[in-house]
Design an enzyme around this catalytic site. Structure first.
Site, short mmCIF file in Angstrom:
data_model
loop_
_atom_site.label_atom_id
_atom_site.label_comp_id
_atom_site.label_asym_id
_atom_site.label_seq_id
_atom_site.Cartn_x
_atom_site.Cartn_y
_atom_site.Cartn_z
N GLU A 69 -59.81 -18.91 -55.92
CA GLU A 69 -60.29 -18.88 -54.54
C GLU A 69 -61.80 -18.73 -54.53
OE1 GLU A 69 -59.06 -15.20 -52.42
OE2 GLU A 69 -61.07 -14.78 -53.16
N CYS B 96 -54.38 -15.54 -54.48
CA CYS B 96 -54.24 -15.06 -55.86
C CYS B 96 -53.13 -15.72 -56.66
CB CYS B 96 -54.02 -13.55 -55.85
SG CYS B 96 -55.36 -12.66 -55.10
N ARG C 182 -53.81 -2.58 -43.30
CA ARG C 182 -52.52 -2.08 -43.78
C ARG C 182 -51.47 -3.19 -43.84
NH1 ARG C 182 -53.09 3.38 -43.78
NH2 ARG C 182 -50.99 3.71 -44.53
N THR D 284 -51.63 -5.79 -45.30
CA THR D 284 -51.56 -6.45 -46.60
C THR D 284 -50.42 -5.90 -47.47
OG1 THR D 284 -53.17 -4.89 -47.49
CG2 THR D 284 -54.02 -6.98 -46.68
N HIS E 175 -48.23 -9.23 -59.75
CA HIS E 175 -49.61 -9.34 -59.25
C HIS E 175 -50.14 -7.93 -58.99
CE1 HIS E 175 -53.27 -10.64 -57.59
NE2 HIS E 175 -53.01 -10.19 -56.38
N ASN F 92 -59.20 -6.08 -59.58
CA ASN F 92 -58.35 -7.19 -59.14
C ASN F 92 -59.03 -8.51 -59.45
OD1 ASN F 92 -56.70 -9.00 -57.85
ND2 ASN F 92 -57.11 -8.27 -55.78
N SER G 199 -51.94 -14.32 -51.02
CA SER G 199 -51.93 -14.10 -49.59
C SER G 199 -51.80 -15.42 -48.85
CB SER G 199 -53.24 -13.43 -49.16
OG SER G 199 -53.29 -12.14 -49.71
#
Ligand SMILES: [Zn+2]
Lengths: 134, 354
Positions: free
Chosen positions: B85, B117, B204, B206, B239, B271, B301
């Site tokens: 990305e 990701c 949140r 996520t 992940h 990450n 995502s």
């Protein structure tokens, strides 16, 4: 750097493509069309030669007040490296601290960003060197 | 999804930039308790790329080492897919630059992938399909990122850089892909609009409806389709946007800490986005023995997950550790930097205007 020149030099920049004189066996980087030793005898007798990418540090220095395009990297280490094929190249040393560098240290070429035309322009990639075990 | 013909990993390698910064160092600048922030996220340090490193350089180095391990000639590479990305160009493929620097061009197909990701594991599946169908003999799938969080944003504590490359083929395999499946929905948990430098996220949001829902559903789907249980696997890689999420997900699904530990790199390097699962799998393969079984689930995502059932072959003992560093060796070679050096490297000074 004009785009055509950059594009013409992609081979040598990315992969370390030099030339070899078929007459005397001498290797050149950047590539040459004529061998300065053999002159006329080397004409149309030069072949592409891909460097292995390994060599050793001959001399080195730390640059504290770099050219504007390298400001972000300051200070950085510039070295003359003798490749295993005998040709000498100038390049940055990366992933190593200045006080760990010494003449004769084994290094290998790794691809890095060398610079860019401008924030909107082309990105120039090419080789820099980092230490390897013997 | 199961391939008709056998397909697997012939070589793999990863690269993580050398510089590290601690959450404490970041927090101090913003007047926040970075140390406890880091503890909450289970991140001790994150990797920072040098200004001369990007997805092209990380991908090229990883692929070069992976080819060395696979003992595959650059002219035998028929496909390269780079998932990221943070491709250096908005328009101009990363994959063409990587192909040229590996001397694999011009006789190959190449493209860039984007799926937050999980772009790297999407590249795995494409190469698997092409190899299994006989279209190509050898393909390279890469997941790499040099991601950034906006200065002061929660993401700044975790967004890191790194990547790994896999040579995917059908013979001389180090590990076989026995099964794969995916789980995909339209979920607005994280995004970045064209032309924007930093991503936005749903806070949140996520967690539960995004990461946990997809990782759990995809993993359970793989277990259903293969008729296997969590304890049948020697290792699992999930992940890892932080250290907390994969541990929580693993526990909830019945995987142990021991199973995920070798592939849990986020506490040391942060990450690495598209690089996270490919690097975690590489670190796990570094530890694996013939016959070991590994379950892998990525997450991107937007949102989706890809799961893989992998069996390690006897060839793993012949792997080149001499000329190609193991992931733990790469991670151990590091240098901690201050926030001011970090800001300079990430070109944030001009951004903040202060
Ligand atoms: Zn000559």
């Amino acid at each position: 750097m004009p785009i055509p020149r950059f594009w013409r030099e992609i081979e040598q920049r990315y992969k370390g493509i030099g030339s070899r004189c078929k007459n005397c066996g001498e290797i050149y980087f950047p590539p040459r069309k004529v061998c300065p030793e053999c002159r006329r005898e080397s004409f149309q007798n030069m072949e592409e030669y891909e460097l292995e990418g390994t060599g050793e540090v001959v001399t080195y220095t730390e640059i504290h007040e770099p050219h504007q395009e390298f400001e972000m990297l300051s200070p950085y280490i510039l070295a003359i490296v003798e490749m295993d094929e005998g040709v000498r190249l100038t390049g940055h040393l990366v992933n190593v601290d200045y006080d760990e560098v010494e003449s004769g240290m084994r290094v290998e070429a790794s691809m890095r960003k060398l610079g860019e035309e401008s924030p909107k322009g082309l990105i120039y990639y090419g080789y820099k060197f980092w230490p390897i075990d013997d | 999804m199961k391939t008709k013909e056998e397909v697997g990993i012939k070589g793999y390698a990863g690269y993580v930039p050398r510089y590290r910064i601690t959450p404490k160092e970041i927090g101090d600048v913003w007047g926040k308790d970075g140390e406890s922030m880091g503890k909450g996220l289970r991140i001790e340090s994150k990797s920072v790329p040098s200004p001369d490193e990007d997805v092209v350089t990380i991908s090229t180095q990883s692929a070069k080492w992976a080819m060395q391990r696979a003992d595959v000639d650059s002219q035998d590479i028929e496909a390269i897919y780079v998932g990221s990305e943070s491709h250096p160009y908005a328009v101009k493929p990363t994959a063409t630059i990587v192909a040229a620097s590996l001397a694999a061009s011009p006789d190959l197909t190449a493209a860039d992938y984007e799926f937050a990701c999980k772009a790297g594991t999407a590249a795995f599946q494409t190469c698997m399909g092409m190899v299994a169908s006989g279209m190509i003999d050898n393909g390279i799938a890469i997941g790499a990122d040099t991601s950034q969080g906006a200065p002061g944003d929660a993401l700044e504590y975790s967004a890191a850089a790194g990547g790994a490359a896999y040579i995917i083929g059908s013979d001389d395999l180090l590990a076989k892909f026995r099964h794969t499946c995916s789980y995909t929905t339209d979920t607005p948990d994280f995004w970045r609009r064209e032309g924007e430098k930093y991503p936005q996220h749903g806070g949140r949001f996520t967690g539960k409806p995004a990461y946990f829902k997809h990782v759990t559903n995809c993993t359970n789907k793989l277990l259903d389709e293969t008729g296997r249980e969590p304890e049948d696997y020697d290792y699992a890689v999930f992940h890892q946007p932080n250290g907390k999420f994969p541990m929580k997900a693993a526990k909830r699904m019945g995987f142990s800490k021991e199973q995920i530990e070798p592939g849990l790199l986020v506490p040391k390097i942060g990450n690495t986005y598209s690089g996270a699962v490919p690097l975690g799998l590489a670190a796990t393969l570094d530890h694996a023995e013939p016959g070991d079984e590994i379950l892998v689930t990525s997450y991107g995502s937007g949102a989706g997950s890809d799961s893989f059932d992998i069996e390690v072959t006897e060839n793993i003992v012949k792997i080149d550790d001499e000329n190609v560093p193991r992931i733990e060796e790469i991670i151990a070679d590091n240098e901690f930097i201050s926030y001011s050096v970090y800001a300079k490297y990430r070109e944030k000074i001009s951004e903040g205007g202060a």
